[in-house]
Every structure is written in C-alpha cells, then in structure tokens.
Motif scaffolding. Structure first.
Motif, PDB file in Angstrom:
ATOM      1  N   HIS A 184     -12.090   5.722 -28.647  1.00 21.79           N
ATOM      2  CA  HIS A 184     -11.923   5.938 -30.092  1.00 21.79           C
ATOM      3  C   HIS A 184     -10.724   6.826 -30.398  1.00 21.79           C
ATOM      4  CE1 HIS A 184     -15.838   4.084 -30.360  1.00 21.79           C
ATOM      5  NE2 HIS A 184     -16.280   4.960 -29.465  1.00 21.79           N
ATOM      6  N   MET A 185      -9.977   7.205 -29.359  1.00 19.87           N
ATOM      7  CA  MET A 185      -8.852   8.110 -29.586  1.00 19.87           C
ATOM      8  C   MET A 185      -7.516   7.421 -29.335  1.00 19.87           C
ATOM      9  SD  MET A 185     -10.289  11.636 -27.998  1.00 19.87           S
ATOM     10  CE  MET A 185      -8.989  12.562 -28.763  1.00 19.87           C
ATOM     11  N   VAL A 186      -7.539   6.103 -29.346  1.00 15.54           N
ATOM     12  CA  VAL A 186      -6.291   5.365 -29.163  1.00 15.54           C
ATOM     13  C   VAL A 186      -5.338   5.765 -30.292  1.00 15.54           C
ATOM     14  CG1 VAL A 186      -5.254   3.076 -29.159  1.00 15.54           C
ATOM     15  CG2 VAL A 186      -7.458   3.455 -28.054  1.00 15.54           C
TER      16      VAL A 186
ATOM     17  N   SER B 182     -23.935   9.862  -5.694  1.00 14.18           N
ATOM     18  CA  SER B 182     -23.195  10.893  -6.438  1.00 14.18           C
ATOM     19  C   SER B 182     -21.718  10.543  -6.627  1.00 14.18           C
ATOM     20  CB  SER B 182     -23.327  12.246  -5.746  1.00 14.18           C
ATOM     21  OG  SER B 182     -22.954  12.145  -4.403  1.00 14.18           O
ATOM     22  N   VAL B 183     -21.160   9.752  -5.732  1.00 19.63           N
ATOM     23  CA  VAL B 183     -19.738   9.410  -5.861  1.00 19.63           C
ATOM     24  C   VAL B 183     -19.547   7.965  -6.319  1.00 19.63           C
ATOM     25  CG1 VAL B 183     -17.538   9.229  -4.630  1.00 19.63           C
ATOM     26  CG2 VAL B 183     -19.092  11.115  -4.120  1.00 19.63           C
ATOM     27  N   LEU B 184     -20.113   7.028  -5.576  1.00 16.18           N
ATOM     28  CA  LEU B 184     -19.833   5.620  -5.861  1.00 16.18           C
ATOM     29  C   LEU B 184     -20.531   5.121  -7.118  1.00 16.18           C
ATOM     30  CD1 LEU B 184     -20.027   4.238  -2.202  1.00 16.18           C
ATOM     31  CD2 LEU B 184     -18.041   5.054  -3.486  1.00 16.18           C
ATOM     32  N   VAL B 185     -21.683   5.718  -7.441  1.00 14.14           N
ATOM     33  CA  VAL B 185     -22.386   5.275  -8.655  1.00 14.14           C
ATOM     34  C   VAL B 185     -22.106   6.230  -9.821  1.00 14.14           C
ATOM     35  CG1 VAL B 185     -24.647   4.823  -9.688  1.00 14.14           C
ATOM     36  CG2 VAL B 185     -24.205   4.160  -7.317  1.00 14.14           C
ATOM     37  N   ALA B 186     -22.402   7.528  -9.613  1.00 10.99           N
ATOM     38  CA  ALA B 186     -22.291   8.479 -10.734  1.00 10.99           C
ATOM     39  C   ALA B 186     -20.850   8.608 -11.223  1.00 10.99           C
ATOM     40  CB  ALA B 186     -22.825   9.840 -10.304  1.00 10.99           C
ATOM     41  N   GLY B 187     -19.896   8.643 -10.297  1.00  7.44           N
ATOM     42  CA  GLY B 187     -18.496   8.785 -10.703  1.00  7.44           C
ATOM     43  C   GLY B 187     -18.073   7.711 -11.688  1.00  7.44           C
ATOM     44  N   PRO B 188     -18.172   6.439 -11.306  1.00 12.12           N
ATOM     45  CA  PRO B 188     -17.779   5.379 -12.242  1.00 12.12           C
ATOM     46  C   PRO B 188     -18.592   5.370 -13.536  1.00 12.12           C
ATOM     47  CG  PRO B 188     -17.913   4.513 -10.018  1.00 12.12           C
ATOM     48  CD  PRO B 188     -18.439   5.909  -9.961  1.00 12.12           C
ATOM     49  N   VAL B 189     -19.898   5.662 -13.421  1.00 11.96           N
ATOM     50  CA  VAL B 189     -20.731   5.646 -14.639  1.00 11.96           C
ATOM     51  C   VAL B 189     -20.242   6.715 -15.621  1.00 11.96           C
ATOM     52  CG1 VAL B 189     -23.046   6.157 -15.522  1.00 11.96           C
ATOM     53  CG2 VAL B 189     -22.773   4.637 -13.567  1.00 11.96           C
ATOM     54  N   ILE B 190     -19.938   7.891 -15.107  1.00 11.76           N
ATOM     55  CA  ILE B 190     -19.438   8.956 -15.991  1.00 11.76           C
ATOM     56  C   ILE B 190     -18.113   8.526 -16.621  1.00 11.76           C
ATOM     57  CG2 ILE B 190     -18.529  11.316 -16.031  1.00 11.76           C
ATOM     58  CD1 ILE B 190     -20.608  11.991 -13.870  1.00 11.76           C
ATOM     59  N   GLY B 191     -17.264   7.908 -15.803  1.00 12.70           N
ATOM     60  CA  GLY B 191     -15.983   7.425 -16.333  1.00 12.70           C
ATOM     61  C   GLY B 191     -16.185   6.409 -17.439  1.00 12.70           C
ATOM     62  N   LEU B 192     -17.147   5.524 -17.218  1.00 17.65           N
ATOM     63  CA  LEU B 192     -17.441   4.491 -18.214  1.00 17.65           C
ATOM     64  C   LEU B 192     -17.934   5.122 -19.518  1.00 17.65           C
ATOM     65  CD1 LEU B 192     -17.452   1.368 -18.166  1.00 17.65           C
ATOM     66  CD2 LEU B 192     -19.907   1.469 -17.700  1.00 17.65           C
ATOM     67  N   ILE B 193     -18.815   6.113 -19.378  1.00 13.43           N
ATOM     68  CA  ILE B 193     -19.362   6.772 -20.568  1.00 13.43           C
ATOM     69  C   ILE B 193     -18.245   7.488 -21.334  1.00 13.43           C
ATOM     70  CG2 ILE B 193     -20.881   8.645 -21.346  1.00 13.43           C
ATOM     71  CD1 ILE B 193     -22.732   7.923 -18.974  1.00 13.43           C
ATOM     72  N   LEU B 194     -17.388   8.198 -20.608  1.00 14.43           N
ATOM     73  CA  LEU B 194     -16.303   8.927 -21.278  1.00 14.43           C
ATOM     74  C   LEU B 194     -15.365   7.961 -21.999  1.00 14.43           C
ATOM     75  CD1 LEU B 194     -15.329  11.711 -18.691  1.00 14.43           C
ATOM     76  CD2 LEU B 194     -16.878  11.841 -20.624  1.00 14.43           C
ATOM     77  N   ASP B 195     -15.085   6.850 -21.342  1.00 15.01           N
ATOM     78  CA  ASP B 195     -14.172   5.887 -21.959  1.00 15.01           C
ATOM     79  C   ASP B 195     -14.801   5.259 -23.198  1.00 15.01           C
ATOM     80  OD1 ASP B 195     -11.837   4.059 -22.009  1.00 15.01           O
ATOM     81  OD2 ASP B 195     -13.395   2.557 -21.604  1.00 15.01           O
ATOM     82  N   GLN B 196     -16.031   4.735 -23.019  1.00 15.66           N
ATOM     83  CA  GLN B 196     -16.667   4.017 -24.130  1.00 15.66           C
ATOM     84  C   GLN B 196     -17.078   4.962 -25.262  1.00 15.66           C
ATOM     85  OE1 GLN B 196     -17.375   0.535 -24.108  1.00 15.66           O
ATOM     86  NE2 GLN B 196     -16.069   0.457 -22.300  1.00 15.66           N
ATOM     87  N   GLY B 197     -17.535   6.148 -24.870  1.00 10.49           N
ATOM     88  CA  GLY B 197     -18.085   7.050 -25.880  1.00 10.49           C
ATOM     89  C   GLY B 197     -17.042   7.878 -26.595  1.00 10.49           C
ATOM     90  N   ILE B 198     -15.940   8.180 -25.929  1.00  5.32           N
ATOM     91  CA  ILE B 198     -14.997   9.128 -26.533  1.00  5.32           C
ATOM     92  C   ILE B 198     -13.567   8.586 -26.587  1.00  5.32           C
ATOM     93  CG2 ILE B 198     -13.992  11.435 -26.328  1.00  5.32           C
ATOM     94  CD1 ILE B 198     -16.620  12.241 -24.911  1.00  5.32           C
ATOM     95  N   PHE B 199     -12.994   8.385 -25.425  1.00  4.75           N
ATOM     96  CA  PHE B 199     -11.538   8.186 -25.411  1.00  4.75           C
ATOM     97  C   PHE B 199     -11.116   6.819 -25.965  1.00  4.75           C
ATOM     98  CE2 PHE B 199     -12.197  11.686 -22.438  1.00  4.75           C
ATOM     99  CZ  PHE B 199     -11.314  12.597 -22.982  1.00  4.75           C
TER     100      PHE B 199
ATOM    101  N   GLY C 274     -19.246  22.214 -26.964  1.00  2.24           N
ATOM    102  CA  GLY C 274     -18.414  21.239 -26.255  1.00  2.24           C
ATOM    103  C   GLY C 274     -18.497  19.868 -26.878  1.00  2.24           C
ATOM    104  N   PHE C 275     -19.712  19.386 -27.100  1.00  2.00           N
ATOM    105  CA  PHE C 275     -19.843  18.022 -27.592  1.00  2.00           C
ATOM    106  C   PHE C 275     -19.646  17.917 -29.103  1.00  2.00           C
ATOM    107  CE2 PHE C 275     -21.323  17.269 -23.372  1.00  2.00           C
ATOM    108  CZ  PHE C 275     -20.860  15.979 -23.118  1.00  2.00           C
ATOM    109  N   GLY C 276     -19.545  19.061 -29.750  1.00  3.53           N
ATOM    110  CA  GLY C 276     -19.148  19.037 -31.164  1.00  3.53           C
ATOM    111  C   GLY C 276     -17.778  18.399 -31.319  1.00  3.53           C
ATOM    112  N   ILE C 277     -17.055  18.340 -30.222  1.00  4.88           N
ATOM    113  CA  ILE C 277     -15.715  17.766 -30.260  1.00  4.88           C
ATOM    114  C   ILE C 277     -15.770  16.281 -30.610  1.00  4.88           C
ATOM    115  CG2 ILE C 277     -15.332  16.934 -27.886  1.00  4.88           C
ATOM    116  CD1 ILE C 277     -13.009  19.220 -29.875  1.00  4.88           C
ATOM    117  N   LEU C 278     -16.929  15.669 -30.411  1.00  3.41           N
ATOM    118  CA  LEU C 278     -17.062  14.266 -30.796  1.00  3.41           C
ATOM    119  C   LEU C 278     -16.860  14.124 -32.305  1.00  3.41           C
ATOM    120  CD1 LEU C 278     -20.147  13.233 -28.641  1.00  3.41           C
ATOM    121  CD2 LEU C 278     -17.748  12.765 -28.217  1.00  3.41           C
ATOM    122  N   GLY C 279     -17.362  15.105 -33.040  1.00  2.00           N
ATOM    123  CA  GLY C 279     -17.162  15.105 -34.488  1.00  2.00           C
ATOM    124  C   GLY C 279     -15.702  15.272 -34.834  1.00  2.00           C
TER     125      GLY C 279
END
Lengths: 447, 701
Positions: free
Chosen positions: B87-89, B68-85, B618-623
C-alpha cells in the motif's frame, strides 16, 4: 489600525517579566509522602509489593526474585502467618530495566497500591532507591546497586553497602594460593563492571600481583573477545578475573579454548555459580573459580539448616538456585524476622528500628553474619566468603576447613591476605548431623 | 603493523556477522526500496521460534530450522508485503523508512506478549554444537576459527554468490530492480509488479530469518530484541560501504569493519577514552564518514524518483482548513474552557500519581514539538531528537549539582546546548537528504549513547544525574501538582514559539523549500541557512523538553542515559508522525497518549500488558501509511465535517451554497491551515513532490 502598544515595547515587557521570574529562581527542596506508618496492614494481612526487571536485556538475572519471596511467604502463611496476619504479595511490578520506570513503579506501589513494605527488589539500576530512602518505606532487595546505602530503611541481602573499587584481599588470596602472579582483568564498559575491574586492579596493587592487562572497553551484548585473548597471551597472564555476565565469561572461555590457552590461564568468574549455567556451559566452566556472592555458604545440602531449607523450597517450587533467588529468600526472611520482633503493633518505623538493632543476622545459617547497626554504610568487621571451583563438571568448595567453607578476612580495611578465624561458633553454626557437603583441594589448570 | 594484522585477522568472523546483516539490508533496499530497520526484529522472531521448537518442544535442529527459517521467514515477508508495503507504492523512501521503524518497534512485543518469561540464547545451528558441547576449533597458522564462526562465514559468502547470480542472470532479478525504480512503469511493460515485490519481500525475509537463527547463539539471551537492532545499526556501515547497492562491496565492507575494529585493539591504549568509548562506537563513526565522503554513497544521495510520481493524489489538507466559520467560533470558545477544566481537574481531583503522568505527557510533548518543527516544517526526519533532549537534561542536572544553578537557568542552558549540538550535527548532516540524513542522525544517537552520556561530566553513566525541580520566588514546584502547572506553562510557551516561527519568515521559507528547492532558490531563499536554523531550533526545543522530562522523575532519583536511549528516538518520531507532525496539537496529543498508555499498561494493568504500548506505538504506523497527514488530523477532519454539517444544516439552517463556500475557506490566521506542498508529511523533500493547489484567498501570504 494604529497599534496601541508598540511591538518593541511588548517584547521588552515580556522580557522584563521573564527576567524577573528567572531572577527569582532557585531549586526546590524535595518532599515525599508515603502515607501512614501502618499503610497496608490490616488485622488479617500485610500487603507487600516487589519490583524487578522482568523484561529487558538482563531480565533472566533479576525476575526470579519474585518467586523466591512468594515461596518464603507461602511457607510462613502455611504456618499461620506472622502474629495471625497473612503476608500478601499484592503487586510484582516490572521496571523493564528502565530507571525512570523503576521510580514510577516504586511510586505506584507506595502511592497507588499502598503497600506496607517492598520485599524483593532486583534491577540493574535501582533509581528508586533515593525516593524510597526518603519515604521511609521498608524496602528489601538484591544489593547490586550503590543506591541501597541511601537510607536506613533499605536492606540488601548482604548488607546495604557496596564498594566495587576498594582493595580487598579476596582475589589476591586466590592467586597466592594457586601460585599465580600475572593477572588480567576484563570488564564491560558498563559502569559497575568497569568499577569491579578497578577494584580487582586496586586489590592486586595492594596485596601483591602484577596486573598485566586491564580492559574495560568491551561493549555489553554481542562481544568479540579475540583481541583480549591475544593480549592475554602476549602479556603472559596466568589468571584472568572477569567482571562480566556468564555470556561474556563463556565467550572469553571459548576464546581461550580457540587460542589454546584454556588450560594455561586460570579464570575467576564473579557470577555464573548456578546449576543452570553449569548445565549449559560445563566444558567452558571447567576449572574456573567462583565466589559465594552474598557471603553465604555454598549451594549444597549439609552446611546449615537454613541453606537446606532454601534448597528444598526452591526445588519444591521449581525455582532456580542462585544469587537472585537467594537474595529474595533472605529479603523475605529478614522482613519476617523483623515483623516477629514487633509483635502485634506493626509500624514501618518499628520494623526498620527492629532490624537495625540486629548485630548478627545469618538468615538461619545461610550468611556468615550481618551487623545491621553498621552495614548500611560500612562492611562488617570480618568479611567471609567461600571459594568454589568447577571440577569434573560440578561445583566444589575449595579452601574450606571441614564443614566450614568460609575464608574470612579482616574488614573493612585489611592489611594482609592472611585469613582470620570465622567469627561465629562453627560447632553451632554448621549442621553437624547431615552428611558432609562436597569439598576438595583446588585442581590446577590443565589437569 | 604485524601486531595490527595479527589482531585484524581475528576480526574476520566478526566482520562476516556485519556482512550477513548488511547484505540483508542491501537486498531489501535494492528489491523493494525499503531501508528495512525492522530486519533485526524479523531476525528476532525467527530466533525465538527456533528456541521454542528446539529447546522447549525438543524438535530436531533441522525441523526447527525448517519452521523458523524456511516457513516463518517467507510468511512474515508475505504479511509485510501484503499488509503494509504493497500500500506504499509511490511513497518516498523516507516514508517507507518510518514504516519500517514502526515494525521494528511493534514486532518484538508480539513475541514477548505471547512468549513471556526469560529465555537464554538458542542453541547453535551448527552440527555437533549444543549445550555442554563446544564447537571444534580449526587452526590456519596464527588464525583460528571455530565451527560456528566458520559456518557464518560460509553462509555469508554463499548468500552473496546466490543473490548476485539472481540479480545478474535471472529475469526476476532484473524485474526486481525495475520495480524499485517505478512499479507503474514496469506494469506498463506488462509485468506484474506486485508479484515481483512479493517475491522480493519473501526472499529478504528469508535472509532475515537465517541471520536470526545463525547469530542468536552468540547473544547473551533472547530477552532483548534490541541486540539484533544494535548489530543492524552497526552493520549499516558495511551497507554504506557498498553504496546500499553492491553486494560484493558490502561483503568486503563488513569484513573490513570487523577487521579494523579488532585491529584497533592492538594499538588503542587500554582503558583510555579511545578504547572505552571510541572502540564500541567505531562502526557508527565509520557510518557517518562513509555517508559524508564515500563516493558510492555520495553518488546515490539524490534519491531515485518514480517518473510517474506526479500521478499520486495530493495529501489531504489540514482539518483547520476545512472547518466552517461556525465551527471555528465554537472551537475558539470551547477549547479554552476545556483546557481550563482539564487543568482544574488535574490540580484538585486527580491523585498525585496521575498528575505525574500528565506532567510527563506535557514534558514529552515539548520534545515532540521539536519533531513538529523539523519533520512537520522542513520534511526532514531526524532519529536523534532524544539525544538532544538528553544533552539538555544533563546540562540542567550538572549545572544544578556542581554550580547550584537554579533549574530554570539550567533548562534554558540545556536548550542552548541542545541547539548548539543540533547545529553541529546539522553542518555535516545537511550535506545529506532524506534517508541518508536519517541514517546519519541515527548514528549520532548511538554515538551519544556510547560516547557522550557515559562521561561523568555529561550523563555520568549508569549513575545518572539528579535534576532538581525549581522554586520561583515563593512558589515551590517540588510537588507533583505544582510541577504539573510548570510543565503546562513551558509547553504553552514552546508551542507559541513553534507557531510564531512557522508564521514567520523561516516557516514560510521552509514551506517554499518543501515545494521545490530549485524554485525557492530562484527567489533568493537559501535552503542551507533555513534548514540549519530549523535544525538548531528543533534541537534547542528538544533540550528544553529533555530538562523538563528529566526533572519529572521525582528528584533526587537520578535521570540516566537510558532514558534517552537511541531506540526511544525512533518511537518518538513514529508517534508524532502517527498523530500528525504538522500541528502543535499533534505533538501534544502524541505526548499525552505516550504518557497515558505507558502508565496504564505498565503500572495499572501490569505483567505482560507492559509489552503492549510498544506494539501499539509500532503498529500505529499502519494508520500513518493510510493517512500521512496523521490520524488525529484525519479523525478531526472527519468529525469536523459531521459536526459542522449538522450545526449548519439542522441548527443554523444555512443554505447549502453558503455551507460549501465557508467550508472551503481556510482560517488565514492559522498557518496550519496552509496545506503542505509535499506529497507526504514526512516526505523526502525531493523536487518530485506533488504540488497542491493553494486556495486562492486574499491575504494568504
């Protein structure tokens, strides 16, 4: 191009029309429609719905009501239903603990699903109460909201009247029996919780006991209680009555432990009298007192057949035993009992009238007795509850006499903390053939 | 004083809870430029995973922690970075804030959809503590702390030391700070900015996961992910104490916050308004004061601007600016016909329940118009619009209950009270800008929930206030159908007001201010006055909308404060930005979508589907991230191009040169056609915003 009408004249005209409209204003009268008296009833079934806070902050305390209602309906249907009609639980809606959604879900049940009755309502804010009260749809639920008094068609499991702030001998009696006089009470800022604390302070003011601390400023949720613990210590409190959920109570208990006060201050918890909570927090609950919230016999086999049946059915359906499932069970039982009085001609008003004629409804021996001719807006003339204490990691009935666990007081306005006799006939009310349930004298703190 | 200290010292463990969360916020902000309001939602995911693995799958605590911490934490961070942020540079900090609000709203429903039911808090991570086993207590004089609290304190200090060392002594720490300032400048130095950003997100998400698993056992259950968010909002005061930058100051801020909040218990009179209302609101009051007066914050209120921001392409113009004359004529004819048809169908064909849904859509649209005015016109993001709506609703209800004032008067009074409250908030808030303004308004929203709405003469606590529907002369608006008509009338009037204001002086001034405050000031525009007016106007509209929204709940069922809960303000802002914050129709579409989606998933489909609206919102924000002009505007523009092209080429058979000429000509009668002078719809209003060349047309003044 020249303007045909000057701009100022246009504005004046609009303002004049607006003023006329506003001047003619008043507030509309309310009207609601809930369909026919036999809505949801066919020759073979009766459609029923339910509403509970299945999601939201307190969901675990409300949503189990559906399971209990369904379990009771399954039992009745297995025996052929009510006058040949099966009870069908067609919709169990989630109001997400939101008052506005509570109203719209009630409307959905009445106007969209066309249910005959709503059985199993459990929600922190019963905003739909006034709407349902007006529609005349028979509604049964867990009475933890003042809105249950909003109509003769609304039936709570312990009657429909609540008086959080009124003085009652219930807590002062406990303090007197334990020889305690300095009392503290702690509550959340949540209105009902704060009112409960006011009720406690009013009770001790009337029946004796010094209220040394009353704190209704704790925010619900993640609570730091160390300040209150220090104040309890400084004030020399001997007993603390809380108006919080089990999490708040265990936080308090932990704080008392840390401060070395756990064995010095007696705790009374208004809820948490269920095995699941005890399994999780047994060391923090040791010695704490509880009440049977609905005026019911304790959750133990051997008191009455009705309680035995409830306990067995909950176990068979893998449902939790506690106040909310008991409420659902009693709701379903009252609904079915009312239907049975009607015979084949089932109407909403007929059902409401039939129930409102009942003067001693006990849910087959679970409750001490509800008088539905008065208990929409008043307490019964005698109010009975059982006192429970956690002793050596288990719930034990204290202060009872033999098989009778109840301590009863005059109501609605008592003048002393002296108990009055149980209003029913103990010989027939209690199950004399089963092994006796556990009971013991109270254990003082620190032992 | 001794008493105060005695109480305060017991607040240290609680203060460390604030500090741990605040450090997480500062870390993400320092390393990615995102003020991550979704931190609480990320923490919730890991807390849920820890519960599932340890309680339901009976893994050991260590194994549960690892997943829940060592695996899920970084994976969520990776998804947020690659999937959303990623593209917001180049997006403004406010736009990134809105994206994080979308995640805050959208992430928890995923957990609740796949993990329905009721769940208690997870077991404590602390060794030797679990069900039936309470933590041992350590006494240090009069101060005592149990093992779980001690663990939180130790972890908090270790995190500060470790992250501080990372920034001070490692090259990656330096690179992370540089990437926030300007990723493009960093890349010119040969550094892979994307990789650095990814590392920052992994690190900060790891911290969110750690906070979730550490803090969840102290909560009543895992049924309410908002518990984490509430803590996070409270912890913002600690982050502000550190100026959203300094980790040691943030730690100190958290501890001081916990200590002073606990110390207040010693001398605030119990059960007084100070104790009951002030004490829970204390962190939010501190936050506002810090934002306004604390030097480390004041130093940073002018946002860091990417020196290469001018390279960004301008935001797309509105659809109405590109429609051809034929299409414009077609719209002018067809729109009234469609509206009339809709009203007639609504009145005579729809069941009462559905009518109520559309009334809700119309009333919510009025509240949404307040966001159109504030965000669409002035570029400021307020996170307390629903609090103004609540004030409007309760004003109408209280006036009706106690003075028998007709609803229409009450609604207007609600608008006036809302506007007055907006003006009061605006006076201090206008000292702030962008992110800081948003945070201040969020603090106000929480304070309204805690202090104002529980008062019996405002929101009347959980009992709420019943708001009657009106009767005007012989017309009774008590029925759903009649109230539907009234809702449409009020929406029409409010829409007209918004359009008039935008076409008027204030609207023009705000358009100029959005482009460049300095340039606007040189031609005599007073920015404070214009923003003050628009803030008050926006709050007034919210007040009127709130009264209508309240009366939509079928009376006499009460409208309660929870209808105006601070988190719904966030949902509303995200929704309007998604559909399009610059146009009236964007607000109306958002309102109707909100009503329809919540009803269909909550009451028609039922069960766990009730979780999906929040996910969609919430995820409509991707649009929105991809189309800052709003999804509605984007789709409208695309459809317009296709339909106009078809009509002009195939039906009217116009020559290509004429089609091109007409398409470039904006509709001068519609201010929506004037493109924004701002690089993003919800931009910060910073002077760095890119100017969009205005079409040179006569009469466009």
């Amino acid at each position: 191009m020249t303007r045909l009408v000057p701009r100022s004249a246009k504005i004046l005209a609009i303002a004049a029309v607006f003023s006329l409209v506003v001047a003619a204003c008043s507030n509309a009268s309310n009207s609601t429609s809930a369909g026919s008296q036999t809505e949801g009833v066919t020759s073979s079934e009766i459609d029923v719905g339910g509403i509970a806070a299945a999601t939201g902050p307190l969901a675990n305390q409300y949503s189990p009501i559906f399971g209990a209602v369904q379990a009771y309906f399954d039992m009745v249907n297995a025996e052929g239903g009510v006058d040949g009609r099966k009870l069908k639980y067609v919709a169990q809606l989630d109001d997400q603990s939101l008052p506005s959604l509570d109203v719209s879900q009630a409307r959905a049940l009445v106007e969209q699903d066309h249910v005959f009755a709503i059985v199993g309502v459990a929600t922190p804010i019963f905003a739909a109460g006034t709407y349902l009260g007006q529609t005349g749809v028979p509604t049964f639920g867990w009475n933890v909201n003042p809105e249950w008094s909003d109509g003769p068609n609304l039936f709570g499991e312990k009657g429909s009247y609540l008086n959080f702030t009124g003085a009652s001998p219930y807590l002062p009696y406990l303090a007197k029996r334990l020889g305690l006089s300095k009392i503290g009470t702690i509550a959340y800022t949540v209105q009902q919780s704060a009112q409960c604390a006011t009720g406690a302070s009013n009770s001790f003011a009337k029946f004796g006991g010094q209220m040394v601390l009353k704190d209704t400023s704790l925010p619900f949720g993640f609570t730091d209680i160390s300040g209150d613990v220090t104040k309890l210590k400084d004030s020399g409190a001997q007993m603390v009555t809380t108006c919080m959920d089990p999490t708040g109570n265990t936080t308090l208990s932990k704080g008392l432990q840390e401060a070395g006060l756990f064995n010095k201050i007696v705790q009374y918890w208004p809820n948490g009298y269920d095995q699941a909570t005890l399994n999780q927090y047994a060391p923090l609950m040791e010695g704490a007192y509880f009440g049977t919230a609905a005026g019911n016999v304790p959750y133990e086999h051997g008191y009455t057949k009705g309680m035995d049946q409830y306990l067995d059915t909950m176990a068979a359906h893998n449902l939790t035993i506690g106040d909310v499932t008991l409420a659902g069970w009693i709701n379903a039982d009252l609904f079915v009992n009312g239907l049975r009085k009607l015979g084949h001609n089932v109407t909403r008003q007929g059902l409401i009238d039939a129930i409102n004629k009942m003067t001693d409804y006990t849910a087959n021996g679970i409750l001490s007795g509800i008088n539905w001719t008065v208990q929409h807006n008043h307490l019964n003339t005698i109010d009975c509850n059982a006192y429970i204490q956690v002793q050596h990691g288990r719930f034990v009935s204290v202060f009872g006499q033999g098989r009778n666990p109840f301590v009863c007081f005059q109501a609605p306005v008592a003048s002393t903390t002296n108990p009055v006799p149980f209003p029913g006939n103990p010989a027939t009310f209690f199950n004399s053939t089963a092994p006796p349930p556990p009971s013991a004298p109270p254990v003082p703190p620190g032992t | 004083m001794t008493n105060f200290l005695q109480f305060s010292i017991q607040g240290i463990p609680y203060g460390c809870v604030f500090a741990l969360i605040a450090i997480g916020l500062v870390l993400i902000y320092k390393t990615s430029g995102v003020f991550n309001l979704a931190f609480g939602a990320q923490a919730y995911v890991s807390a849920a995973l820890f519960y599932i693995t340890v309680e339901q799958l009976h893994w050991s605590k260590l194994a549960g922690f690892a997943l829940s911490v060592l695996v899920a934490g970084p994976v969520i961070g990776l998804i947020l970075d690659q999937g959303i942020f990623r593209h917001m540079v180049g997006s403004s900090i406010t736009v990134k804030l809105v994206a994080s609000i979308g995640l805050l709203i959208g992430i928890p429903p995923i957990v609740q959809f796949f993990w329905p039911g009721n769940h208690q808090a997870p077991p404590s991570l602390t060794p030797g503590v679990g069900p039936g086993r309470t933590p041992p207590v350590y006494h240090f004089g009069s101060f005592h702390v149990d093992r779980s609290e001690l663990m939180i304190m130790v972890v908090t200090v270790l995190v500060v030391l470790a992250v501080g060392a990372l920034f001070r002594y490692t090259s990656i720490g330096l690179k992370m700070r540089a990437v926030v300032e300007s990723p493009r400048m960093v890349e010119l130095s040969g550094i892979n900015a994307q990789r650095v950003s990814t590392f920052a997100w992994i690190l900060s998400s790891l911290l969110a996961a750690l906070a979730g698993v550490l803090l969840a056992p102290g909560q009543s259950s895992l049924n309410d992910p908002n518990n984490f968010t509430y803590l996070l909002v409270a912890a913002m005061a600690a982050a502000a104490f550190g100026g959203l930058y300094s980790l040691p100051l943030t730690l100190l801020g958290g501890v001081l916050l916990g200590m002073t909040q606990q110390g207040l218990t010693s001398f605030l009179p119990l059960n007084s308004v100070f104790s009951v209302e002030f004490r829970p609101s204390y962190p939010f009051i501190v936050l506002v004061l810090l934002l306004l007066f604390w030097p480390p914050v004041r130093k940073r209120t002018k946002q860091v601007v990417d020196p290469l921001a001018g390279c960004d392409p301008p935001v797309r113009g509105l659809a109405s600016a590109i429609q051809g004359q034929t299409m414009r004529r077609l719209n002018r004819t067809s729109n009234p016909i469609m509206l009339t048809a809709f009203v007639l169908v609504g009145l005579f064909a729809l069941p009462s329940q559905w009518i109520n849904v559309f009334s809700l859509g119309a009333t919510v649209s009025v509240i949404f118009l307040s966001i159109t005015v504030l965000t669409g016109m002035s570029g400021q993001v307020s996170l307390c619009q629903l609090s103004f709506a609540g004030l409007g609703a309760f004003t109408a209800g209280q006036l009706a209950q106690h003075f028998n004032v007709p609803f229409i008067w009450g609604m207007l009074a609600g608008g006036v009270i809302g506007a007055a409250a907006g003006a009061l908030v605006a006076i201090p808030a206008l000292r702030l800008d962008g992110l800081y303004l948003s945070l201040a308004t969020l603090a106000f929203a929480v304070m309204a929930d805690n202090i104002l709405f529980p008062l019996s003469w405002i929101g009347n606590g959980e009992n709420g206030v019943s708001i009657p529907r009106p009767q005007i002369g012989p017309i009774n608006f008590g029925s759903d159908r009649a109230y539907f008509v009234l809702s449409l009338i009020v929406l029409g009037i409010c829409s007209g007001v918004v359009i008039l204001v935008r076409r008027g002086t204030v609207g023009r001034f705000l358009a100029a201010l959005r482009g460049s405050e300095v340039a606007a000031a040189t031609i005599g525009i007073n920015p404070v006055r214009s923003k003050f007016i628009v803030f008050a106007l926006s709050a007034g509209l919210a007040g009127i909308g709130g009264a209508m929204y309240g009366a939509n709940t079928i009376p006499p069922s009460p409208t309660t404060a929870i209808n105006f809960f601070y988190l719904y303000s966030l949902i509303f802002v995200v929704l309007v930005l998604q559909t399009g914050s610059r146009t009236v129709e964007g607000a109306i579409n958002a309102g109707v979508s909100f009503a329809l989606i919540t009803y269909i998933f909550g009451s028609v489909l039922q069960g766990r589907w009730g979780q999906l609206p929040a996910f969609l919102f919430g995820f409509g924000i991707l649009g929105y991230v991809k189309h800052p002009e709003g999804i509605l505007e984007f789709q409208k523009a695309r459809s317009l191009r296709v339909i106009s092209g078809f009509i002009d080429r195939r039906i009217l058979r116009k020559p290509p040169e004429q089609i091109e000429q007409e398409a470039e000509r904006p509709d001068l009668g519609d201010p929506d056609a004037v493109p924004l002078l701002q690089s993003s719809a919800a931009g910060s209003g910073s002077p760095s915003a890119t100017s969009v060349p205005r079409p040179v047309q006569g009469g466009d003044t």
